[in-house]
Structures are given as structure tokens and as C-alpha cells.
Write an enzyme that holds these catalytic residues in place. Structure first.
Site, PDB file in Angstrom:
ATOM      1  N   LYS A 179       0.805  -1.225   0.000  1.00 15.19           N
ATOM      2  CA  LYS A 179       0.000   0.000   0.000  1.00 15.19           C
ATOM      3  C   LYS A 179       0.835   1.270   0.000  1.00 15.19           C
ATOM      4  O   LYS A 179       0.387   2.327   0.458  1.00 15.19           O
ATOM      5  CB  LYS A 179      -0.988   0.019   1.181  1.00 15.19           C
ATOM      6  CG  LYS A 179      -1.816  -1.251   1.335  1.00 15.19           C
ATOM      7  CD  LYS A 179      -2.437  -1.719   0.024  1.00 15.19           C
ATOM      8  CE  LYS A 179      -3.444  -0.752  -0.540  1.00 15.19           C
ATOM      9  NZ  LYS A 179      -4.002  -1.222  -1.851  1.00 15.19           N
ATOM     10  N   HIS A 228       6.909  -7.331  -2.301  1.00 18.10           N
ATOM     11  CA  HIS A 228       6.824  -6.737  -0.969  1.00 18.10           C
ATOM     12  C   HIS A 228       7.770  -7.448  -0.001  1.00 18.10           C
ATOM     13  O   HIS A 228       7.763  -7.144   1.202  1.00 18.10           O
ATOM     14  CB  HIS A 228       5.400  -6.844  -0.431  1.00 18.10           C
ATOM     15  CG  HIS A 228       4.383  -6.074  -1.226  1.00 18.10           C
ATOM     16  ND1 HIS A 228       4.615  -4.809  -1.709  1.00 18.10           N
ATOM     17  CD2 HIS A 228       3.117  -6.398  -1.616  1.00 18.10           C
ATOM     18  CE1 HIS A 228       3.550  -4.382  -2.365  1.00 18.10           C
ATOM     19  NE2 HIS A 228       2.636  -5.332  -2.328  1.00 18.10           N
ATOM     20  N   SER A 257      -4.893   2.772   4.323  1.00 16.99           N
ATOM     21  CA  SER A 257      -5.036   2.084   3.041  1.00 16.99           C
ATOM     22  C   SER A 257      -5.004   0.576   3.220  1.00 16.99           C
ATOM     23  O   SER A 257      -5.756  -0.162   2.570  1.00 16.99           O
ATOM     24  CB  SER A 257      -3.917   2.524   2.090  1.00 16.99           C
ATOM     25  OG  SER A 257      -4.084   1.938   0.815  1.00 16.99           O
TER      26      SER A 257
END
Length: 318
Positions: free
Chosen positions: A72, A122, A152
Site C-alpha cells: 500500500k 513486498h 489504506s
């Protein structure tokens, strides 16, 4: 992410995390491999442990580009900008970035992707291919302020099957104090930032650019130019302006809503309805709509302590 049942039997070095949900088939069930915590990525042909280790041995190319970011923080956004720069066209890619995300795909799936590959993850950089260092892959690190990331992340998690919704403030507090689940780059913003800082110091020979979400919002054309220079791409001023325009939040959201191929993304089955909505507001400072004064002050106190030594330019407003 999701547990593939018998296809994901544990192997030596792989064990269930104490943070796992009660349900064996929960998309949020975690697994520990060689001391690191991972989500149960949607890999059906091997165990999570084997997949994680295959990523470490993934062959890299000298022209590979890696977008690295905590969830995010704007991965989709910068991925779109980067693939447009490498192709020299301000056109949206019909393939979502999950199709070139290393944790969501077997290594073999990424082999036929044409060069230069714009792959993303990630994961911690140390969890990626060892050849990221030896081939000196160009790394784009995307950074976003933790208050907006927490908000988010909450709305993203609402779309995932099995997520227990205790409210945005509860998730934000958990986010601030060790992550929404213990361990792993997917869950601990501060561990990710510390590791990224340390990795860059230990590998000065690897080209890395730190791009701030808030800077891209303030001056998208300038940031597109910076990326073009970093990637050594011959991009005219007009192309940079066109890419910035096509990668505005409104146009990215429109493109995402019309792309049908995302129905085949490897992570689709973890989401309610089979498809995730990636773009919500894309604003800087949206946290003000959800945080209490006390929580904001707690972030202001804890964040500098947790990021001490990282030399980051955290911006909560623009």
C-alpha cells in the site's frame, strides 16, 4: 496467501505461525520458513518453503528492474510509470503487476517475460534472488507515510476473505506496534524500512532510488523524469508529461476497472468476489479522516523512535 491444502505440505524449515487464523483454509494463515514469516502465497505446485527458496535462486538479468515496497505504498502506481518508460509509450499495460510479482508466481512463469522485466515484490530484499546483487539489478524503492499506509491497508484487508474487522483504529494501533501480525515484511512496516536502509548501506554497488509517494503526488512529472534518468531511459519531456497524465489516480483507477485479464491473477481467490479493488482514494493525508488526535500523536511519537537511523523523509501532508 491462500492455503492450497494438500498441495502445500510443510517441508523441513517450514512451520505454522502462532498468528495463524483458526481456519486451515484462511487466506490470512501464515507460515514460517527459515525463521521468516510469510503469507501463504497462491502457489499450487510446491510448498511455500520450496517457493521461498526458489525465489532466492531465481536467475536475474542485468537489465531487470525491481520495484520494492511495503504494501500500500504505491507499488501499482510506480510499476505503471516504470513499464511505460521502458516501453517508451504512455499506454497502460493490460497485465496487472501481480502477474510479475515474484511471491505470487513460480519462478518459471517469470522466465519468458521480455526484457527489460519490471518485476516487483513486498519481500525484504535479502529474500529476493541472490543475483539481484551480482547482476546489480536496478531497484526502485517506494516509500509512503505510515499513517496513510495503515488506513489504506485497512481498506485493502476488508476485501480479503477471513479478515476480522475490528475497525480502522484497531488495525492502525496494531500496525504501529509490531505489525498486524508478527514478523515478516508483509506485516511490519518498521522492520521493512530498517532492513531496506541496512541493505542499501551493505550493497552500495547496487543502484537504488528511493521514491516518495508524497513527492509523486506533488510533482508527478518531476518524479517521472527522475525515474527516467535512474533507468537511463531516453524519455522526452513530452513523454514524461504524457506518462504523468496517464498515471494520474483517476486514469489508473479507470484503467484498473476496465482490465478484464486481472480476473486471472494468481491471488484472485483470496479476495471476496475474486477481484480486488486496488485504487480507493490515492490521497495524501486521508488518515485525518479516521485517526483520533490521540492516535495521531501516538504515531508522531512512536514512528521516529522505530525509524531511528533510517534517514527517511516522512511526509504526512503536502
Amino acid at each position: 496467501m491462500a492455503d492450497d491444502g494438500a498441495a502445500q505440505k510443510k517441508t523441513p524449515g517450514e512451520k505454522s505461525s502462532p498468528a495463524e487464523k483458526d481456519s486451515e483454509d484462511s487466506p490470512l494463515r501464515l507460515v514460517t520458513v527459515d525463521g521468516d514469516v510469510f503469507m501463504r502465497f497462491p502457489i499450487t505446485n510446491m510448498s511455500i518453503a520450496d517457493h521461498v527458496r526458489s525465489i532466492r535462486n531465481m536467475p536475474m538479468r542485468e537489465d531487470d528492474i525491481v520495484i520494492a515496497a511495503f504494501p500500500k505504498c504505491g507499488t501499482h502506481w510506480i510499476w505503471e510509470v516504470t513499464q511505460m518508460l521502458t516501453k517508451g509509450k504512455a499506454e497502460h499495460d493490460p497485465l496487472p503487476k501481480e502477474m510479475v510479482m515474484v511471491e505470487f508466481n513460480p519462478v518459471e512463469v517469470l522466465e519468458p517475460v521480455p526484457s527489460p522485466r519490471v518485476i516487483n515484490s513486498h519481500l525484504f530484499l535479502r529474500q529476493l534472488s541472490k543475483e539481484v546483487v551480482t547482476k546489480r539489478s536496478r531497484i526502485i524503492h517506494v516509500i509512503r507515510n505510515p499513517k496513510d499506509v495503515a488506513v489504506s491497508l485497512y481498506f485493502h484487508m476488508l476485501q480479503i476473505k477471513g479478515f476480522k474487522d475490528d475497525g480502522v483504529l484497531d488495525l492502525a494501533k496494531g500496525f504501529l506496534h509490531g505489525g498486524i501480525s508478527p514478523g515478516g515484511s508483509y506485516f511490519d512496516y518498521f522492520a521493512y524500512m530498517k532492513e531496506m536502509t541496512q541493505w542499501q548501506r551493505e550493497h552500495p554497488e547496487v543502484p537504488v532510488i528511493n521514491i516518495y509517494y508524497e513527492d509523486v503526488k506533488k510533482d508527478p512529472v518531476k518524479c517521472v523524469r527522475q525515474l527516467a534518468e535512474f533507468l537511463k531511459v531516453d524519455a522526452s519531456d513530452q513523454l514524461c508529461e504524457d506518462i504523468a497524465d496517464q498515471c494520474s489516480f483517476k486514469k489508473l483507477k479507470q484503467a484498473d476497472e476496465t482490465v478484464k485479464v486481472k480476473d486471472t491473477t494468481p491471488d484472485r481467490h483470496i479476495f471476496k468476489g475474486g477481484v480486488s479493488k486496488l485504487y480507493r482514494k490515492g490521497e495524501v493525508g486521508d488518515w485525518k479522516n479516521y485517526f483520533t488526535v490521540a492516535l495521531s500523536e501516538e504515531f508522531d511519537r512512536v514512528v521516529p523512535e522505530n525509524l531511528k537511523g533510517c534517514d527517511l523523509k516522512i511526509q504526512y501532508t503536502i
